[in-house]
Design a protein around this motif. Structure first.
Motif, mmCIF file in Angstrom:
data_model
loop_
_atom_site.group_PDB
_atom_site.id
_atom_site.type_symbol
_atom_site.label_atom_id
_atom_site.label_comp_id
_atom_site.label_asym_id
_atom_site.label_seq_id
_atom_site.Cartn_x
_atom_site.Cartn_y
_atom_site.Cartn_z
ATOM 1 N N MET A 1 21.073 -22.850 69.262
ATOM 2 C CA MET A 1 20.838 -21.691 69.882
ATOM 3 C C MET A 1 19.839 -20.850 69.038
ATOM 4 S SD MET A 1 22.766 -21.360 72.309
ATOM 5 C CE MET A 1 24.062 -22.623 72.807
ATOM 6 N N ASN A 2 19.299 -19.897 69.652
ATOM 7 C CA ASN A 2 18.375 -18.977 68.933
ATOM 8 C C ASN A 2 18.788 -18.494 67.642
ATOM 9 O OD1 ASN A 2 16.434 -17.347 68.094
ATOM 10 N ND2 ASN A 2 16.086 -16.616 70.153
ATOM 11 N N PRO A 3 18.448 -18.826 66.429
ATOM 12 C CA PRO A 3 19.093 -18.101 65.052
ATOM 13 C C PRO A 3 18.844 -16.857 65.092
ATOM 14 C CG PRO A 3 17.249 -19.442 64.778
ATOM 15 C CD PRO A 3 17.364 -19.507 66.279
ATOM 16 N N VAL A 4 17.883 -16.203 65.655
ATOM 17 C CA VAL A 4 17.519 -14.618 65.268
ATOM 18 C C VAL A 4 18.413 -13.985 66.696
ATOM 19 C CG1 VAL A 4 15.893 -13.022 65.173
ATOM 20 C CG2 VAL A 4 15.498 -15.097 63.763
ATOM 21 N N PRO A 5 19.460 -13.355 66.430
ATOM 22 C CA PRO A 5 20.010 -12.563 67.765
ATOM 23 C C PRO A 5 19.334 -11.772 68.147
ATOM 24 C CG PRO A 5 21.323 -12.355 65.727
ATOM 25 C CD PRO A 5 20.234 -13.179 65.391
ATOM 26 N N ASN A 6 19.194 -11.712 69.477
ATOM 27 C CA ASN A 6 18.437 -10.627 70.342
ATOM 28 C C ASN A 6 18.930 -9.432 70.259
ATOM 29 O OD1 ASN A 6 17.560 -8.824 72.594
ATOM 30 N ND2 ASN A 6 16.678 -10.433 73.586
ATOM 31 N N GLU A 7 18.661 -8.333 69.684
ATOM 32 C CA GLU A 7 19.323 -6.976 69.432
ATOM 33 C C GLU A 7 19.951 -6.418 70.642
ATOM 34 O OE1 GLU A 7 18.230 -2.561 68.108
ATOM 35 O OE2 GLU A 7 17.077 -4.172 67.140
ATOM 36 N N ALA A 8 19.392 -6.656 71.896
ATOM 37 C CA ALA A 8 20.131 -6.067 73.226
ATOM 38 C C ALA A 8 21.433 -7.032 73.315
ATOM 39 C CB ALA A 8 19.070 -6.695 74.380
ATOM 40 N N LYS A 11 24.717 -6.076 71.761
ATOM 41 C CA LYS A 11 25.394 -4.686 72.321
ATOM 42 C C LYS A 11 26.265 -5.205 73.544
ATOM 43 C CE LYS A 11 21.570 -1.793 70.504
ATOM 44 N NZ LYS A 11 20.522 -1.059 70.902
ATOM 45 N N THR A 12 26.197 -6.341 73.833
ATOM 46 C CA THR A 12 26.843 -6.703 75.147
ATOM 47 C C THR A 12 27.636 -8.119 75.087
ATOM 48 O OG1 THR A 12 26.528 -7.213 77.727
ATOM 49 C CG2 THR A 12 25.018 -8.359 75.834
ATOM 50 N N LEU A 13 28.679 -8.360 75.903
ATOM 51 C CA LEU A 13 29.447 -9.456 76.051
ATOM 52 C C LEU A 13 28.721 -10.312 77.001
ATOM 53 C CD1 LEU A 13 33.061 -8.233 76.576
ATOM 54 C CD2 LEU A 13 31.909 -8.875 74.559
ATOM 55 N N GLU A 14 27.503 -10.157 77.477
ATOM 56 C CA GLU A 14 26.760 -11.131 78.327
ATOM 57 C C GLU A 14 26.354 -12.058 77.270
ATOM 58 O OE1 GLU A 14 25.030 -7.152 79.822
ATOM 59 O OE2 GLU A 14 23.958 -8.683 81.180
ATOM 60 N N LEU A 15 25.919 -13.355 77.970
ATOM 61 C CA LEU A 15 25.514 -14.541 77.424
ATOM 62 C C LEU A 15 24.078 -14.870 77.908
ATOM 63 C CD1 LEU A 15 25.741 -17.007 75.400
ATOM 64 C CD2 LEU A 15 27.084 -18.019 77.543
ATOM 65 N N LEU A 16 23.256 -15.072 77.112
ATOM 66 C CA LEU A 16 21.967 -15.672 77.659
ATOM 67 C C LEU A 16 21.548 -16.834 76.801
ATOM 68 C CD1 LEU A 16 19.302 -15.261 79.170
ATOM 69 C CD2 LEU A 16 18.351 -13.796 77.337
ATOM 70 N N ILE A 17 21.315 -17.953 77.588
ATOM 71 C CA ILE A 17 20.882 -19.392 76.705
ATOM 72 C C ILE A 17 19.634 -19.952 77.599
ATOM 73 C CG2 ILE A 17 21.576 -21.737 76.433
ATOM 74 C CD1 ILE A 17 24.409 -20.907 76.762
ATOM 75 N N ARG A 18 18.710 -20.098 76.557
ATOM 76 C CA ARG A 18 17.229 -20.698 77.191
ATOM 77 C C ARG A 18 17.298 -22.083 76.843
ATOM 78 N NH1 ARG A 18 16.205 -15.286 74.919
ATOM 79 N NH2 ARG A 18 15.075 -14.427 76.393
ATOM 80 N N THR A 19 16.754 -22.938 77.664
ATOM 81 C CA THR A 19 16.993 -24.256 77.523
ATOM 82 C C THR A 19 16.290 -24.842 76.368
ATOM 83 O OG1 THR A 19 15.218 -24.486 79.123
ATOM 84 C CG2 THR A 19 17.342 -24.823 80.124
ATOM 85 N N GLN A 20 15.200 -24.054 75.995
ATOM 86 C CA GLN A 20 14.224 -24.509 74.539
ATOM 87 C C GLN A 20 15.116 -24.249 73.502
ATOM 88 O OE1 GLN A 20 13.399 -21.910 76.924
ATOM 89 N NE2 GLN A 20 12.574 -20.563 75.739
ATOM 90 N N ASP A 21 16.367 -23.471 73.425
ATOM 91 C CA ASP A 21 17.305 -23.054 72.647
ATOM 92 C C ASP A 21 18.264 -24.163 72.417
ATOM 93 O OD1 ASP A 21 15.159 -21.309 71.750
ATOM 94 O OD2 ASP A 21 16.329 -19.573 72.826
ATOM 95 N N LEU A 22 18.653 -25.044 73.358
ATOM 96 C CA LEU A 22 19.807 -25.767 73.338
ATOM 97 C C LEU A 22 19.876 -26.702 72.032
ATOM 98 C CD1 LEU A 22 19.949 -27.006 76.985
ATOM 99 C CD2 LEU A 22 20.925 -25.249 75.986
ATOM 100 N N ASP A 23 20.937 -26.534 71.302
ATOM 101 C CA ASP A 23 21.533 -27.442 70.266
ATOM 102 C C ASP A 23 21.575 -28.850 70.512
ATOM 103 O OD1 ASP A 23 22.432 -28.540 67.935
ATOM 104 O OD2 ASP A 23 23.869 -26.927 67.739
ATOM 105 N N ALA A 24 20.476 -29.499 70.106
ATOM 106 C CA ALA A 24 20.685 -30.971 70.362
ATOM 107 C C ALA A 24 22.168 -31.734 70.089
ATOM 108 C CB ALA A 24 19.449 -31.854 69.692
ATOM 109 N N ALA A 25 22.572 -31.128 69.202
ATOM 110 C CA ALA A 25 23.974 -31.930 68.495
ATOM 111 C C ALA A 25 25.137 -31.307 69.596
ATOM 112 C CB ALA A 25 24.304 -31.107 67.030
#
Length: 142
Positions: A1-8, A11-25
């Motif tokens: 996952m993206n190591p630097v959390p998005n500030e937005a 502030k929420t319980l929502e989840l955002l995952i980008r395919t380029q950030d998928l953890d290969a493991a």
């Protein structure tokens, strides 16, 4: 996952995952069947989940089986067939299989990428193509 959390997102319980950030493991490989699975979201209480599936050409689910909840699939790319019913998913296809309805086997006629959603536990009993590690948390408790 993206190591630097998005500030937005902090502030929420929502989840955002980008395919380029998928953890290969975090991919679960099924080399004997030519596919792999990545869980995007899981509900430990209900067994519901959303996963990304990648099938190589010739990848398959080898047996007819049924699920302990409703199954939904959306094809992002490829050509993926339920061979008994001859239903074939191609890019943009939506598939729904109701709880307890036998279906399969399946075959990927070319590399295929699908999103798979379950609204509850996946199975009553572990199918031959899964291991305790890959499916244990998604078996029906009843």
């Amino acid at each position: 996952m993206n190591p630097v959390p998005n500030e937005a997102l902090m502030k929420t319980l929502e989840l955002l995952i980008r395919t380029q950030d998928l953890d290969a493991a975090q991919w679960i490989d099924f080399p004997a069947y030519g596919f792999r699975q990545y869980f995007l979201w899981k509900n430990a209480e209900t067994g519901a989940s959303i996963a990304l599936l990648e099938y190589e050409k010739g990848g398959r689910i080898p047996v007819k089986h049924s699920h302990a909840s409703n199954q939904f699939m959306y094809c992002l790319e490829g050509r993926y067939e339920y061979t008994d019913s001859q239903l074939t998913l191609t890019a943009g296809s939506f598939y729904m299989n109701p709880k307890d309805h036998p279906h399969g086997p399946t075959l990927a006629h070319e590399r295929s990428v699908l999103i798979e959603i379950y609204d509850g536990p996946h199975y009553y009993e572990k199918p031959v193509f899964h291991t305790d590690e890959s499916i244990g948390a998604f078996l029906s408790k009843s």
